[in-house]
Enzyme design. Structure first.
Site, PDB file in Angstrom:
ATOM      1  N   VAL A  49     -10.697  49.132  -7.768  1.00  0.00           N
ATOM      2  CA  VAL A  49     -11.672  48.043  -7.663  1.00  0.00           C
ATOM      3  C   VAL A  49     -10.888  46.748  -7.457  1.00  0.00           C
ATOM      4  CG1 VAL A  49     -13.477  46.747  -8.858  1.00  0.00           C
ATOM      5  CG2 VAL A  49     -13.317  49.221  -9.182  1.00  0.00           C
ATOM      6  N   GLY A  82      -2.471  48.959 -10.300  1.00  0.00           N
ATOM      7  CA  GLY A  82      -2.888  48.979 -11.702  1.00  0.00           C
ATOM      8  C   GLY A  82      -4.335  48.638 -11.944  1.00  0.00           C
ATOM      9  N   HIS A  83      -5.123  48.432 -10.900  1.00  0.00           N
ATOM     10  CA  HIS A  83      -6.513  47.976 -11.079  1.00  0.00           C
ATOM     11  C   HIS A  83      -7.464  48.772 -10.201  1.00  0.00           C
ATOM     12  CE1 HIS A  83      -9.915  45.113 -11.324  1.00  0.00           C
ATOM     13  NE2 HIS A  83      -9.328  44.712 -12.419  1.00  0.00           N
ATOM     14  N   PHE A  84      -7.942  49.779 -10.481  1.00  0.00           N
ATOM     15  CA  PHE A  84      -7.607  50.743 -11.524  1.00  0.00           C
ATOM     16  C   PHE A  84      -7.070  51.963 -10.815  1.00  0.00           C
ATOM     17  CE2 PHE A  84     -11.174  48.189 -13.086  1.00  0.00           C
ATOM     18  CZ  PHE A  84     -10.658  47.707 -14.265  1.00  0.00           C
TER      19      PHE A  84
END
Length: 138
Positions: free
Chosen positions: A53, A46-48
């Protein structure tokens, strides 16, 4: 210090271990640790999703865990807990999958009730984050 020793020393556990190896350690003075950043890490779900990152908060967590390893003897029978009480960290460059994060921690102040350390994280000799962390000891 290898991964098994790190795992048995830190109070955190998988998937929240943020130190893979200790390269250099002078007890209560300085430590140099490694964290390998893999595209398979759970944080990248989920990041990203479109451009992965590594989260800054996990860089701080890696710095904090490295600090705990600096102040803890692996053979210690008395369990002392180190609580992160404050941070002042600047992020200078993004950390991406495939990077190897090298974390250097050096002591600014050390006492029986806490510590303040200087923390620096590098990727390929380029500083990506730096600052100070404060801890309380219980």
């Amino acid at each position: 210090m290898d991964f098994q020793t790190i795992k048995s020393t830190l109070p955190q556990d998988i998937p929240f271990l943020m130190v893979d190896k200790v390269l250099h350690r002078v007890y209560r003075q300085e430590i140099v640790c490694l964290k390998n950043i893999s595209g398979n890490d759970w944080v990248f779900l989920g990041h990203f999703p479109k451009r992965s990152v590594f989260p800054g908060v996990l860089i701080i967590e890696a710095m904090a865990q490295s600090s705990i390893l600096l102040f803890t003897e692996p053979e210690a029978t008395e369990e002392r807990l180190y609580y992160l009480t404050s941070t002042k960290v600047r992020f200078l460059h993004p950390v991406m999958p495939g990077d190897q994060l090298k974390i250097t921690i050096s002591v600014i102040r050390d006492s029986s009730i806490g510590a303040i350390v200087k923390a620096e994280a590098e990727v390929e000799e380029k500083v990506v984050a730096k600052g100070e962390l404060s801890f309380a000891v219980q």
